[in-house]
Scaffold this motif. Structure first.
Motif, short mmCIF file in Angstrom:
data_model
loop_
_atom_site.label_atom_id
_atom_site.label_comp_id
_atom_site.label_asym_id
_atom_site.label_seq_id
_atom_site.Cartn_x
_atom_site.Cartn_y
_atom_site.Cartn_z
N VAL A 190 9.47 -36.10 -2.80
CA VAL A 190 10.72 -36.25 -1.43
C VAL A 190 10.24 -36.22 -0.51
O VAL A 190 10.77 -35.15 -0.15
CB VAL A 190 11.24 -34.79 -2.90
CG1 VAL A 190 11.95 -35.08 -4.11
CG2 VAL A 190 10.45 -33.66 -2.79
N LEU A 191 8.85 -35.73 -0.37
CA LEU A 191 8.09 -35.41 1.39
C LEU A 191 9.31 -35.89 2.02
O LEU A 191 8.92 -35.30 3.06
CB LEU A 191 6.75 -35.70 1.34
CG LEU A 191 6.53 -35.22 2.40
CD1 LEU A 191 6.24 -33.70 2.08
CD2 LEU A 191 4.25 -35.24 2.35
N HIS A 192 9.55 -37.64 1.89
CA HIS A 192 10.17 -37.66 3.58
C HIS A 192 11.03 -36.83 3.86
O HIS A 192 12.32 -37.03 4.51
CB HIS A 192 10.00 -38.64 3.58
CG HIS A 192 8.52 -39.56 3.19
ND1 HIS A 192 8.13 -39.50 4.08
CD2 HIS A 192 8.42 -40.66 2.74
CE1 HIS A 192 6.81 -40.23 4.53
NE2 HIS A 192 6.44 -41.38 3.39
N TYR A 193 11.70 -36.47 2.76
CA TYR A 193 13.91 -35.94 2.65
C TYR A 193 13.17 -34.35 3.34
O TYR A 193 14.34 -33.79 3.94
CB TYR A 193 13.75 -35.86 1.12
CG TYR A 193 14.54 -36.70 0.66
CD1 TYR A 193 15.32 -37.63 0.26
CD2 TYR A 193 13.79 -37.10 -0.24
CE1 TYR A 193 15.75 -38.65 0.02
CE2 TYR A 193 14.08 -38.88 -1.07
CZ TYR A 193 14.78 -39.32 -1.08
OH TYR A 193 14.76 -40.46 -1.65
N CYS A 194 12.26 -33.50 3.30
CA CYS A 194 12.10 -32.03 3.91
C CYS A 194 11.09 -32.56 6.03
O CYS A 194 10.53 -33.23 5.51
CB CYS A 194 10.58 -31.72 3.27
SG CYS A 194 11.01 -31.01 1.17
N ALA A 195 11.89 -31.48 5.80
CA ALA A 195 11.29 -30.46 7.43
C ALA A 195 11.35 -29.30 7.79
O ALA A 195 11.69 -28.54 6.65
CB ALA A 195 12.20 -31.31 8.91
N VAL B 253 4.53 -26.50 -0.19
CA VAL B 253 5.45 -25.48 0.01
C VAL B 253 6.27 -26.57 -1.75
O VAL B 253 6.44 -25.93 -2.54
CB VAL B 253 6.60 -24.84 0.27
CG1 VAL B 253 7.82 -24.56 0.39
CG2 VAL B 253 6.14 -24.66 1.91
N LEU B 254 6.33 -27.12 -1.11
CA LEU B 254 7.72 -28.49 -2.67
C LEU B 254 5.90 -28.10 -3.41
O LEU B 254 7.39 -27.64 -5.42
CB LEU B 254 7.15 -29.73 -1.69
CG LEU B 254 8.65 -30.15 -1.03
CD1 LEU B 254 8.51 -31.30 -0.67
CD2 LEU B 254 9.45 -30.09 -1.42
#
Length: 348
Positions: A53-58, A42-43
């Motif tokens: 930024v993957l680690h900022y998302c859930a 999605v990002l």
């Protein structure tokens, strides 16, 4: 060979991911695709730098109103999520939603890290505010609405809304309720409403797009905790002291006593060695946080239900991945008296 490959792609289930602005992105993914990979897809589709930024998302599963939701661990696969939620979520009424859950030390740092992600976070807090604006007084709601108007119509001159035709276009074709809660619009006489909006629009006229967003975040943060999540729990094994647990990048794992404004930190993310869920002797579920150098003094957070315990555990784990010493997940299922069964969890 090409034909069979094409059929294999068609057999992959279609996954629809809802964005915070209400739009949907669709992907064909194997059933064993993890939520981490779905977030990355999605990002990337949005144009964000997924590696940064993957680690900022859930991902979370939420109902159509957004007031009921379940967080998903990034390790959960699509098939696992589907099997766990099929009994509580009716298809069509619940959606996978991408969220910015884990934040930088300063939320405005997101703009320097990745502009697309900062804009997504801005949309997220604005949508959340419009969904539940009850903590903000009417005048501030008008200011927030006018800041979003200024950002949305960034090329409009400051005197544009003084013209009745322009204001009528905004009101009838775009809709003031896009920017300001409807009950506020209904509570103000049209002439007074137009004057107030025109004055605030003129006041914010010299702000560029990002300045409008910064001011919006700053103003909203005076009424909502944008940089942390809060939970009503008990702290201490068997003590049952009711507190508000506050978890975020600036406060670590902290608590606030009843009717107190003082925040007391019990652990920083750098200190945390492990997080586990346990079923205690009285049948409740606790989150046990082990700290380095304190093997006999864990932080024990007793939660009202299993879902709350899991939500806290995955939140702490996500922040430990961002700010912990190893940069790796430290969450595990374990037990003090009775292991929490995997089948009992809404997610893992």
């Amino acid at each position: 060979t090409n034909s069979s490959g094409g059929n294999a792609v068609k057999e992959r289930p279609m996954v629809k991911i809802k964005l915070v602005n209400g739009s949907v992105r669709s992907f064909r993914c194997p059933a064993n695709t993890s939520m981490r990979e779905v977030c990355r897809l999605v990002l990337s589709r949005l144009g964000a730098d997924a590696a940064k930024v993957l680690h900022y998302c859930a991902m979370r599963v939420e109902n159509s109103d957004g007031d009921q939701f379940y967080w998903l661990s990034n390790d959960v696969t699509l098939s696992e999520a589907q099997s766990r939620f099929k009994t509580v979520c009716t298809e069509g009424e619940w959606s996978y939603v991408l969220r910015i859950r884990f934040l930088a030390q300063d939320v405005l740092q997101l703009l320097d890290i990745d502009q697309v992600t900062f804009h997504y976070f801005y949309d997220q807090i604005r949508v959340d505010f419009m969904r539940d604006p009850s903590a903000v007084d009417s005048d501030v709601m008008l200011q927030l609405g006018c800041l979003e108007m200024r950002r949305f119509f960034k090329h409009m001159p400051q005197v544009a809304l003084t013209k009745k035709s322009n204001f009528d276009f905004l009101e009838k074709e775009v809709g003031l309720q896009k920017f300001i809660p409807k009950f506020v619009l209904d509570s103000i006489k049209p002439k007074a409403l137009r004057k107030t909006i025109t004055n605030y629009f003129r006041q914010f006229a010299n702000l560029d797009e990002h300045s409008c967003m910064f001011k919006f975040v700053d103003l909203l943060s005076r009424y909502y905790r944008l940089d942390a999540e809060t939970f009503q729990c008990s702290i201490g094994a068997g003590v049952h002291v009711k507190v508000s647990i506050v978890i975020g990048p600036s406060c670590g794992i902290s608590y606030m006593a009843d009717r107190s404004i003082e925040i007391n930190q019990v652990a920083s993310f750098e200190e945390v060695e492990s997080v586990k869920l346990v079923r205690t002797s009285n049948g409740s579920t606790s989150v046990v946080v082990m700290k380095s150098g304190h093997p006999n003094d864990p932080v024990v957070i007793e939660t009202p239900d299993l879902h709350s315990a899991y939500t806290i555990a995955t939140l702490v784990d996500g922040y430990c991945i961002l700010y912990g010493r190893t940069g790796k997940s430290i969450y595990s299922l374990a037990s003090l008296s009775e292991t929490v069964a995997e089948r009992d969890l809404p997610e893992r």
